[in-house]
Design a protein around this motif. Structure first.
Motif, PDB file in Angstrom:
ATOM      1  N   PRO A 265       0.755  -0.978   0.277  1.00 14.93           N
ATOM      2  CA  PRO A 265       0.063   0.153  -0.006  1.00 14.93           C
ATOM      3  C   PRO A 265       1.048   1.344  -0.114  1.00 14.93           C
ATOM      4  O   PRO A 265       1.329   1.794   1.034  1.00 14.93           O
ATOM      5  CB  PRO A 265      -0.859  -0.224   1.266  1.00 14.93           C
ATOM      6  CG  PRO A 265      -0.134  -0.998   2.202  1.00 14.93           C
ATOM      7  CD  PRO A 265       0.749  -1.949   1.125  1.00 14.93           C
ATOM      8  N   GLY A 266       0.992   1.872  -1.160  1.00 16.94           N
ATOM      9  CA  GLY A 266       2.146   2.848  -1.426  1.00 16.94           C
ATOM     10  C   GLY A 266       1.330   4.221  -0.665  1.00 16.94           C
ATOM     11  O   GLY A 266       0.198   4.446  -0.756  1.00 16.94           O
ATOM     12  N   ILE A 267       2.318   4.943  -0.244  1.00 19.87           N
ATOM     13  CA  ILE A 267       1.819   6.271   0.214  1.00 19.87           C
ATOM     14  C   ILE A 267       1.640   7.285  -0.828  1.00 19.87           C
ATOM     15  O   ILE A 267       0.982   7.958  -0.893  1.00 19.87           O
ATOM     16  CB  ILE A 267       2.906   6.773   1.329  1.00 19.87           C
ATOM     17  CG1 ILE A 267       2.729   5.911   2.742  1.00 19.87           C
ATOM     18  CG2 ILE A 267       2.519   8.191   1.701  1.00 19.87           C
ATOM     19  CD1 ILE A 267       3.988   5.668   3.453  1.00 19.87           C
ATOM     20  N   THR A 268       2.489   7.222  -1.833  1.00 20.93           N
ATOM     21  CA  THR A 268       2.367   7.785  -3.109  1.00 20.93           C
ATOM     22  C   THR A 268       1.021   7.392  -3.834  1.00 20.93           C
ATOM     23  O   THR A 268       0.260   8.316  -4.375  1.00 20.93           O
ATOM     24  CB  THR A 268       3.575   7.548  -4.040  1.00 20.93           C
ATOM     25  OG1 THR A 268       4.549   7.466  -3.128  1.00 20.93           O
ATOM     26  CG2 THR A 268       3.865   8.743  -5.171  1.00 20.93           C
ATOM     27  N   ARG A 269       0.928   6.155  -3.843  1.00 19.38           N
ATOM     28  CA  ARG A 269      -0.626   5.710  -4.435  1.00 19.38           C
ATOM     29  C   ARG A 269      -1.769   6.341  -3.647  1.00 19.38           C
ATOM     30  O   ARG A 269      -2.529   6.976  -4.490  1.00 19.38           O
ATOM     31  CB  ARG A 269      -0.572   4.163  -4.231  1.00 19.38           C
ATOM     32  CG  ARG A 269      -1.759   3.676  -4.532  1.00 19.38           C
ATOM     33  CD  ARG A 269      -1.909   1.944  -4.056  1.00 19.38           C
ATOM     34  NE  ARG A 269      -3.325   1.543  -4.588  1.00 19.38           N
ATOM     35  CZ  ARG A 269      -4.334   1.684  -3.866  1.00 19.38           C
ATOM     36  NH1 ARG A 269      -4.542   2.531  -2.833  1.00 19.38           N
ATOM     37  NH2 ARG A 269      -5.348   0.720  -4.267  1.00 19.38           N
ATOM     38  N   ARG A 270      -1.375   6.487  -2.369  1.00 20.30           N
ATOM     39  CA  ARG A 270      -2.608   6.854  -1.776  1.00 20.30           C
ATOM     40  C   ARG A 270      -2.757   8.501  -1.806  1.00 20.30           C
ATOM     41  O   ARG A 270      -3.872   8.957  -1.938  1.00 20.30           O
ATOM     42  CB  ARG A 270      -2.427   6.750  -0.207  1.00 20.30           C
ATOM     43  CG  ARG A 270      -3.304   7.043   0.766  1.00 20.30           C
ATOM     44  CD  ARG A 270      -2.870   6.240   1.906  1.00 20.30           C
ATOM     45  NE  ARG A 270      -3.930   6.687   3.191  1.00 20.30           N
ATOM     46  CZ  ARG A 270      -4.186   6.520   4.229  1.00 20.30           C
ATOM     47  NH1 ARG A 270      -3.227   5.691   4.871  1.00 20.30           N
ATOM     48  NH2 ARG A 270      -4.842   7.044   5.179  1.00 20.30           N
ATOM     49  N   SER A 271      -1.739   9.099  -1.983  1.00 20.68           N
ATOM     50  CA  SER A 271      -1.536  10.613  -2.035  1.00 20.68           C
ATOM     51  C   SER A 271      -2.262  11.071  -3.356  1.00 20.68           C
ATOM     52  O   SER A 271      -2.857  11.954  -3.637  1.00 20.68           O
ATOM     53  CB  SER A 271      -0.139  11.071  -1.645  1.00 20.68           C
ATOM     54  OG  SER A 271       0.203  10.739  -0.549  1.00 20.68           O
ATOM     55  N   LEU A 272      -1.759  10.218  -4.421  1.00 15.50           N
ATOM     56  CA  LEU A 272      -2.001  10.593  -5.792  1.00 15.50           C
ATOM     57  C   LEU A 272      -3.705  10.343  -5.923  1.00 15.50           C
ATOM     58  O   LEU A 272      -4.291  11.078  -6.690  1.00 15.50           O
ATOM     59  CB  LEU A 272      -1.223   9.665  -6.872  1.00 15.50           C
ATOM     60  CG  LEU A 272       0.097  10.233  -7.017  1.00 15.50           C
ATOM     61  CD1 LEU A 272       0.575   9.341  -7.985  1.00 15.50           C
ATOM     62  CD2 LEU A 272       0.111  11.485  -7.619  1.00 15.50           C
ATOM     63  N   LEU A 273      -4.206   9.429  -5.158  1.00 15.16           N
ATOM     64  CA  LEU A 273      -5.562   8.964  -5.324  1.00 15.16           C
ATOM     65  C   LEU A 273      -6.429  10.399  -4.880  1.00 15.16           C
ATOM     66  O   LEU A 273      -7.475  10.954  -5.455  1.00 15.16           O
ATOM     67  CB  LEU A 273      -6.193   7.879  -4.544  1.00 15.16           C
ATOM     68  CG  LEU A 273      -5.977   6.537  -5.189  1.00 15.16           C
ATOM     69  CD1 LEU A 273      -6.372   5.360  -4.226  1.00 15.16           C
ATOM     70  CD2 LEU A 273      -6.858   6.326  -6.497  1.00 15.16           C
ATOM     71  N   GLU A 274      -5.928  10.951  -3.928  1.00 18.45           N
ATOM     72  CA  GLU A 274      -6.519  12.426  -3.400  1.00 18.45           C
ATOM     73  C   GLU A 274      -6.155  13.452  -4.493  1.00 18.45           C
ATOM     74  O   GLU A 274      -6.991  14.256  -4.527  1.00 18.45           O
ATOM     75  CB  GLU A 274      -6.052  12.446  -1.847  1.00 18.45           C
ATOM     76  CG  GLU A 274      -6.710  11.602  -1.115  1.00 18.45           C
ATOM     77  CD  GLU A 274      -6.527  11.889   0.384  1.00 18.45           C
ATOM     78  OE1 GLU A 274      -6.594  13.079   0.850  1.00 18.45           O
ATOM     79  OE2 GLU A 274      -5.771  11.046   1.050  1.00 18.45           O
ATOM     80  N   MET A 275      -4.906  13.545  -4.832  1.00 19.24           N
ATOM     81  CA  MET A 275      -4.377  14.784  -5.596  1.00 19.24           C
ATOM     82  C   MET A 275      -5.195  14.448  -6.983  1.00 19.24           C
ATOM     83  O   MET A 275      -5.313  15.422  -7.676  1.00 19.24           O
ATOM     84  CB  MET A 275      -2.921  14.720  -5.838  1.00 19.24           C
ATOM     85  CG  MET A 275      -2.171  14.934  -4.828  1.00 19.24           C
ATOM     86  SD  MET A 275      -0.440  14.959  -4.731  1.00 19.24           S
ATOM     87  CE  MET A 275      -0.745  16.693  -5.147  1.00 19.24           C
TER      88      MET A 275
END
Ligand SMILES: *Cc1c(COP(=O)(O)O)cnc(C)c1O
Length: 364
Positions: A265-275
């Motif tokens: 579960p990538g933190i970049t993945r999670r952040s990009l879903l919001e961005m």
């Protein structure tokens, strides 16, 4: 000098400004380290007083259990120089929480989130001259934990060592962003249901190296992993998560494989879903098969593919190959949605765009 949990012993031989400048000019990722590191031992059921000291080799007993049975986990996050001269890290508490989830999966002790952050802030503060200042550059932070019991019996260790060190990272694409070619691996799997795919543990990487060599033999840069059961659904790429961009008239949707327990579960993945939502894109987390990937490229519905992770931020995928087929995505060029997300994330991290989510942690 002491922060509450970490005793600070400055290095007796820090590099001179000239020597440091020379090392920071060489962009090779992961080969240059700052003057200091943090070590925090765990024994008798608790974390002991930590130490910030000169970077250097660790002393380990040859029977230390991590060397045999692989209780070893790590993290990676970055510190960025800000326009006002301060230094901030990107969502480090997320790394602390994931570190503890990885620890739990490997029957290792949790470290208090505040202690994890305190270690990072202390190291960055003492080595702040090592934080590069150009866009795309950062100080890469590498926390890790290993089991240190001098014991050959197979059981969770009773003693551990938390270590944190830092490495200045140049721009990942010094010649500009360029798409990578990927090999969809049908011969190897990274993670199986019930296994350790969700944990950032050393063993997952050891098991991936042979597949990575195979990808290179096939003329590809990276491996794309499929699910272990059906060998059908896309999981991730090397050490990065994948995104698929769909365009339907004006509507743009970014799709990423759902977290099934076998993806990291990538933190970049999670952040990009919001961005992505900030940029007006729809988002979906769902299963995506290789056949669907091929069909959607063929029909033109899928317009871009990219991978994301802390180290390389966002990397476009231009060509995907497997046994028996090959497909080109977006003419093997950088896509507009990929670049828009990349710019938004880098802008936020470097402080040139407003931190509307409150993701940046001020260090010093
Ligand atoms: C670390 C990692 C990622 C990316 O995670 P970030 O938090 O975005 O850096 C993706 N896949 C694997 C296998 C990883 O180890």
């Amino acid at each position: 000098m002491t922060t509450s949990n970490i005793t600070i012993t400055p290095s007796a031989h820090p590099l001179s400004d000239a020597e440091r400048g020379e090392r920071m000019n060489k962009p090779a990722f992961g080969r240059v380290f700052t003057d200091h590191m943090v070590v925090i031992p765990y024994r008798d059921g608790q974390w002991q007083q930590g130490e910030l000291k000169a970077y250097g080799p660790l002393m380990l007993d040859p029977s230390a259990s991590s060397l045999h049975y692989g209780q070893a986990i790590f993290e990676g996050y970055k510190a960025f120089a800000q326009p006002d001269g301060s230094i901030k890290t990107f969502r480090p508490e997320q790394n602390a929480e994931r570190f503890n989830r990885s620890a739990a999966r490997l029957a290792m002790p949790a470290i208090p989130v505040e202690l994890f952050l305190e270690a990072g802030d202390a190291l960055i503060s003492i080595d702040r001259n090592w934080v590069p200042t150009k866009t795309g550059e950062s100080l890469y932070m590498r926390p890790l934990m290993i089991a240190t019991d001098p014991y050959l019996g197979v059981r969770p260790s009773e003693e551990y060592l938390f270590v944190l060190f830092a490495s200045p990272a140049g721009a990942y694409f010094p010649q500009g962003v360029k798409p990578v070619t990927v090999w969809i691996s049908e011969d190897f799997v990274r993670a199986a249901p019930g296994g350790t795919g969700e944990a950032k543990c050393a063993g997952n990487y050891a098991a991936s190296l042979m597949a990575q060599s195979q990808a290179q033999e096939k003329g590809c840069d990276q491996v794309v992993w499929l699910d272990a059961v059906h060998r059908e659904f896309i999981e991730e790429m090397g050490g990065m998560n994948l995104f698929f961009v769909y365009k339907d008239g004006e509507k743009i949707t970014v799709v990423t494989p759902e977290l099934t327990g076998t993806l990291l579960p990538g933190i970049t993945r999670r952040s990009l879903l919001e961005m992505a939502k900030d940029l007006g894109y729809a988002t979906e987390e769902r299963k995506l098969s290789v056949q669907q990937w091929r069909d959607d490229i063929a029909s033109g519905r899928m317009t871009e593919v990219f991978a994301c992770g802390t180290a390389a931020v966002i990397t476009p995928v231009g060509v995907a190959k497997a046994n028996g087929f090959e497909m080109t995505i977006n003419n093997n060029e950088n896509g507009a949605v990929t670049l828009a997300l990349r710019e938004a994330l880098l802008g936020l991290q470097h402080g040139t765009k407003a931190d509307t989510h409150g993701w940046m942690h001020t260090v010093c």
